[in-house]
Design an enzyme around this catalytic site. Sequence first.
Site, short mmCIF file in Angstrom:
data_model
loop_
_atom_site.label_atom_id
_atom_site.label_comp_id
_atom_site.label_asym_id
_atom_site.label_seq_id
_atom_site.Cartn_x
_atom_site.Cartn_y
_atom_site.Cartn_z
CB THR A 48 -0.86 -0.10 1.11
OG1 THR A 48 -1.88 -1.13 1.07
CG2 THR A 48 -1.72 1.30 1.57
CB THR A 119 0.53 -3.61 6.45
OG1 THR A 119 -0.68 -3.64 5.76
CG2 THR A 119 0.94 -1.98 6.21
CG ASP A 120 -1.97 -7.73 3.68
OD1 ASP A 120 -2.49 -6.91 4.49
OD2 ASP A 120 -2.51 -7.76 2.43
N1 ASP Z 1 -2.28 -5.36 0.66
C1 ASP Z 1 -1.27 -4.56 1.19
C2 ASP Z 1 -0.10 -5.30 1.33
O1 ASP Z 1 0.91 -5.32 0.20
C3 ASP Z 1 -1.76 -3.89 2.26
C4 ASP Z 1 -0.64 -3.13 2.92
O2 ASP Z 1 0.25 -2.69 2.37
O3 ASP Z 1 -1.06 -2.23 3.93
O4 ASP Z 1 0.25 -5.95 2.29
#
Ligand code: ASP
Length: 353
Positions: A48, A119-120
């Site tokens: 993200t 974040t995932d």
């Molecule tokens: N879908 C995203 C990721 O690549 C979520 C994020 O980065 O917050 O993990």
Amino acid sequence: MRVLHRIGPGIGPCIRPFRAAALAFLLAPAVAAGQSLPEVHLIGTGGTISGGAGGPLNAADLRAALPGLEEVATVTTEDYVRIGSSRMTPEVQFGLAARVAEVFSERPALAGVVITHGTDSLEETAFLLDLLLPAGRPVVFAAAQRPPRFDDTDGPRNLLDAIRVASSPRARRLGVLVCLNSQIHAAREVKKTHSIALHAFDSPDTGPIGLVDDGEVWLFSTPRRRVHLPAAAAEARVELVRLTAGGGAASIRGAISEGARGLVVETFGRGNVPPPAMEAVEAALAAGAVVVFTTRTGAGRVVLPDRLIRAGVVSGEDLDGLKARMLLIAALGAGRSPEEIAAAFRTLAGGPG
Ligand code: ASP
């Protein structure tokens, strides 16, 4: 998957950079003589913070969006992969660790490395790098909950904070760090605890080790629960199974029939396993898999009876399932025995080793 730097089957030889980096970490100054600003290398992986899966912003774009960076550090960039972090794999994570080691050994004047990541699966990648890399110059992960298209995106602030931490000689020897929402977390402790909230990362057992306040890095504790497992390769065939009321046995059997070499089982409470799941665990051990028990409760240790230890089950102590799996991936890649793996879990729990 779009791979922008070498990874994959060639990762075995990358152990050399890990060794060279161990020495370089110890010897390198944080700031090269004659330089006014620390040098930081920014490695982009997607997420993200870069605009979403395969997002439009590369690492150089992220750097360009940082107001005041010219007063903080000189930042070089590269893109390792550009993927949503739900698509991370042990092979990519291992290749990223090898790339970090290589960058440090090539650039003795480098103060630190920042990695942008989704974040995932951030807590998994950060912890695997914490296991694989020697604790020397800072490696700091940055991410965002809100993408760049939002007026209140948290990406630039988190990234600039991470660069400040990576620039700081005081952040050396702390292992891999994660910097979001003004807080600095140790990789061993940090978890994503909310799917959408801005304050999505926490270290539930220990709290953060520091914070970045108005551009200043404040550090108030030193991560002690660390082990170093330099591995020649990642053993990707490690599965995680959570036991549920009446469930779990089929998943264990399925993992083994799919070729898993390691299995982490999130058991009930302090390590309770009902008979059908225990029969599946015994079949997994008989098939030669290394089986680790952790707890599905979210905190606290498992305490295993001697008969289970004798049968070959390894106690994951208080490490959660996600991180226990990462440890098993690194430890099996490093050729460690079940006894050595059990000792690593004890050290990571703060026990007597
Ligand atoms: N879908 C995203 C990721 O690549 C979520 C994020 O980065 O917050 O993990």
